[in-house]
Design an enzyme around this catalytic site. Structure first.
Site, PDB file in Angstrom:
ATOM      1  N   GLU A 103      39.749  37.222  26.358  1.00  0.00           N
ATOM      2  CA  GLU A 103      40.294  36.420  27.450  1.00  0.00           C
ATOM      3  C   GLU A 103      39.243  36.206  28.537  1.00  0.00           C
ATOM      4  O   GLU A 103      38.435  37.086  28.813  1.00  0.00           O
ATOM      5  CB  GLU A 103      41.519  37.114  28.051  1.00  0.00           C
ATOM      6  CG  GLU A 103      42.689  37.111  27.099  1.00  0.00           C
ATOM      7  CD  GLU A 103      43.851  37.968  27.567  1.00  0.00           C
ATOM      8  OE1 GLU A 103      44.986  37.633  27.228  1.00  0.00           O
ATOM      9  OE2 GLU A 103      43.625  38.972  28.261  1.00  0.00           O
ATOM     10  N   CYS A 116      35.656  35.082  35.369  1.00  0.00           N
ATOM     11  CA  CYS A 116      35.552  36.490  34.972  1.00  0.00           C
ATOM     12  C   CYS A 116      35.398  36.532  33.451  1.00  0.00           C
ATOM     13  O   CYS A 116      36.291  36.098  32.729  1.00  0.00           O
ATOM     14  CB  CYS A 116      36.815  37.218  35.419  1.00  0.00           C
ATOM     15  SG  CYS A 116      36.841  38.947  34.947  1.00  0.00           S
ATOM     16  N   CYS A 123      36.943  48.373  24.683  1.00  0.00           N
ATOM     17  CA  CYS A 123      35.986  49.134  25.498  1.00  0.00           C
ATOM     18  C   CYS A 123      36.011  50.575  25.022  1.00  0.00           C
ATOM     19  O   CYS A 123      37.041  51.083  24.598  1.00  0.00           O
ATOM     20  CB  CYS A 123      36.386  49.066  26.969  1.00  0.00           C
ATOM     21  SG  CYS A 123      35.169  49.809  28.083  1.00  0.00           S
ATOM     22  N   CYS A 127      38.632  54.647  30.581  1.00  0.00           N
ATOM     23  CA  CYS A 127      39.055  54.900  31.961  1.00  0.00           C
ATOM     24  C   CYS A 127      40.582  54.992  31.969  1.00  0.00           C
ATOM     25  O   CYS A 127      41.264  54.183  31.335  1.00  0.00           O
ATOM     26  CB  CYS A 127      38.570  53.791  32.894  1.00  0.00           C
ATOM     27  SG  CYS A 127      36.770  53.705  32.960  1.00  0.00           S
ATOM     28  N   CYS A 130      42.943  51.815  32.973  1.00  0.00           N
ATOM     29  CA  CYS A 130      42.582  50.471  32.509  1.00  0.00           C
ATOM     30  C   CYS A 130      43.250  50.167  31.169  1.00  0.00           C
ATOM     31  O   CYS A 130      43.164  50.968  30.229  1.00  0.00           O
ATOM     32  CB  CYS A 130      41.069  50.351  32.379  1.00  0.00           C
ATOM     33  SG  CYS A 130      40.549  48.711  31.839  1.00  0.00           S
ATOM     34  N   CYS A 350      42.935  42.203  37.191  1.00  0.00           N
ATOM     35  CA  CYS A 350      42.003  43.263  36.767  1.00  0.00           C
ATOM     36  C   CYS A 350      42.731  44.300  35.926  1.00  0.00           C
ATOM     37  O   CYS A 350      43.797  44.762  36.300  1.00  0.00           O
ATOM     38  CB  CYS A 350      41.465  44.036  37.969  1.00  0.00           C
ATOM     39  SG  CYS A 350      40.529  43.080  39.106  1.00  0.00           S
TER      40      CYS A 350
HETATM   41  N1  SAH Z   1      33.482  48.146  32.479  1.00  0.00           N
HETATM   42  C1  SAH Z   1      33.149  47.476  33.695  1.00  0.00           C
HETATM   43  C2  SAH Z   1      33.763  46.111  33.888  1.00  0.00           C
HETATM   44  C3  SAH Z   1      35.195  45.869  33.503  1.00  0.00           C
HETATM   45  S1  SAH Z   1      36.525  46.324  34.548  1.00  0.00           S
HETATM   46  C4  SAH Z   1      33.472  48.355  34.866  1.00  0.00           C
HETATM   47  O1  SAH Z   1      34.027  49.432  34.668  1.00  0.00           O
HETATM   48  O2  SAH Z   1      33.110  48.014  35.982  1.00  0.00           O
HETATM   49  C5  SAH Z   1      36.501  45.369  35.983  1.00  0.00           C
HETATM   50  C6  SAH Z   1      37.142  46.122  37.173  1.00  0.00           C
HETATM   51  O3  SAH Z   1      38.577  46.208  37.067  1.00  0.00           O
HETATM   52  C7  SAH Z   1      36.637  47.549  37.255  1.00  0.00           C
HETATM   53  O4  SAH Z   1      36.347  47.909  38.559  1.00  0.00           O
HETATM   54  C8  SAH Z   1      37.828  48.296  36.729  1.00  0.00           C
HETATM   55  O5  SAH Z   1      37.760  49.626  37.106  1.00  0.00           O
HETATM   56  C9  SAH Z   1      38.978  47.525  37.327  1.00  0.00           C
HETATM   57  N2  SAH Z   1      40.269  47.825  36.707  1.00  0.00           N
HETATM   58  C10 SAH Z   1      40.503  48.235  35.457  1.00  0.00           C
HETATM   59  N3  SAH Z   1      41.819  48.420  35.245  1.00  0.00           N
HETATM   60  C11 SAH Z   1      42.441  48.113  36.388  1.00  0.00           C
HETATM   61  C12 SAH Z   1      43.817  48.068  36.782  1.00  0.00           C
HETATM   62  N4  SAH Z   1      44.791  48.379  35.934  1.00  0.00           N
HETATM   63  N5  SAH Z   1      44.097  47.682  38.033  1.00  0.00           N
HETATM   64  C13 SAH Z   1      43.111  47.321  38.874  1.00  0.00           C
HETATM   65  N6  SAH Z   1      41.813  47.336  38.563  1.00  0.00           N
HETATM   66  C14 SAH Z   1      41.476  47.737  37.334  1.00  0.00           C
END
Ligand code: SAH
Length: 376
Positions: A103, A116, A123, A127, A130, A350
């Protein structure tokens, strides 16, 4: 019959010209006995005029076009679905040759339009907050698949180099960890920042990383784009839990790499992303700890309200907690922005991008080269 034709047509030995930045493309043409400036012509056709038909490239000789037909192709990800949010956010679902979907999201704001893009299918970093983590890691995207997201969005939005350009910024904040797919991501970013392609300034291309320290140093050497770091916690104990990569590259090392990244460049700052999780990392004490830990680092802070997804066990911090956190960090002199949640009604916010892994039997490997899945 049609499958046979597709297979021949998309022979793996053909070079997808989308995967070449100017330097690689100049090498490609030189090896063909052509002048290197053919690279700039081709980049302009594809990335500025949105042309993917070699026959339409009128400043290439007939014989060169015939040769290119034999050995090269311009193959875009297939646009499967487009969704538009009430707030103007648009999301495209793209299908790759391997059958996986990714996406890409466009977020219009008053003073900018941000695309974006994703760098991996799934991934590997796991985390805890996420949703991409839940699908696991499937594979790296090729450079053509990364820049292909820009080509598709540019076309869908009707952008042209001399006319209206709705995409003014690109963020590598979609699915995946861009620094774990370093070479392909750098190639795609080279095309984004090339005046003969998209001509975006390095400040307007932002790579977001969970903290791959050695790659941050390498990035500075090759394409010094803006850096965002997903910090999310002000101490190692908490960050170990939220971003497991922290166990390998703890906060002190990460912040040293950030300092090196912007060293010697006036006004250049690293953006620290901080997802606001109710009762987890959002207290005034956490805010004060964040201020202390960022001392001496040229930093901006981006607070991201947590976006829930099915089976997530976190809640978003209440607005008052976010405001109080922001006030503490701002008062300490750090520019702090609370990110607006955009595209929530179409799951484009995000951490909500999941794409679709259609073939779960190959979750951890590359699809065999050349294997083509016909569109249903
Ligand atoms: N792997 C990279 C880029 C992808 S995530 C990174 O970690 O930076 C892009 C952003 O969205 C990151 O800051 C991530 O931590 C955040 N993110 C992921 N899941 C989220 C969620 N459920 N709510 C808000 N932000 C989130």
């Amino acid at each position: 019959m049609s499958l046979l034709l597709t297979t021949i047509d998309q022979s793996p030995s053909r070079v997808n010209l989308l995967s070449l930045d100017r330097q690689a493309m100049a090498g490609f043409f030189t090896r063909l006995g052509e002048k290197a400036f053919r690279a700039t012509q081709l980049l302009q056709w594809v990335h500025q005029r949105g042309v993917d038909d070699l026959e339409a490239m009128s400043n290439l000789s007939r014989s060169l076009r015939a040769r290119l037909h034999e050995i090269a192709e311009i193959r875009l990800p297939e646009l499967v679905m487009e969704q538009g949010s009430r707030d103007g956010t648009r999301k495209w679902l793209l299908r790759l040759d391997s059958g996986n979907c990714i996406e890409t999201v466009f977020i219009p704001e008053e003073d900018r339009g941000t695309l974006c893009v994703s760098s991996q299918v799934g991934c590997s970093l796991n985390c805890s907050f996420c949703s991409t983590a839940q699908q696991g890691f499937n594979r790296n995207l090729g450079a053509a698949e990364i820049i292909g997201q820009l080509v598709v969005a540019y076309r869908a939005l009707g952008d042209t180099p001399k006319g209206e350009r709705r995409i003014s910024n690109v963020v590598l904040m979609g699915m995946g960890e861009p620094l774990l797919n370093f070479d392909n991501v750098v190639t795609a970013m080279n095309i984004m920042t090339d005046d003969f392609a998209y001509g975006l300034s390095k400040r307007r291309v932002t790579l977001s990383t969970a903290g791959m320290v050695p790659m941050i140093d390498r990035l500075r050497e090759v394409n010094h784009v803006s850096l965002a770091v997903s910090l999310h916690a002000p101490n190692d104990a908490l960050r170990d839990e939220l971003v497991p990569l922290n166990r390998k590259y703890p906060i002190a090392e990460l912040l040293e790499a950030c300092r090196r990244y912007v060293a010697g460049i006036p006004h250049r700052k690293v953006t620290f992303e901080y997802v606001m999780l109710d009762g987890v990392n959002d207290s005034p004490a956490h805010a004060r700890e964040l201020v202390r830990v960022l001392e001496g680092v040229p930093a901006k802070v981006n607070l991201i309200p947590f976006n829930p997804f099915p089976n997530s066990h976190y809640l978003c911090s209440p607005p008052a907690a976010i405001a109080a956190f922001r006030d503490i960090v701002t008062r300490a002199g750090l520019v702090t922005v609370t990110r607006k949640t955009r595209g929530g009604d179409i799951d484009a916010a995000c951490g909500q991008l999941v794409g679709r892994v259609t073939d779960r039997t190959r979750r951890s490997g590359r699809a065999p080269a050349g294997q083509v899945r016909p569109a249903p």
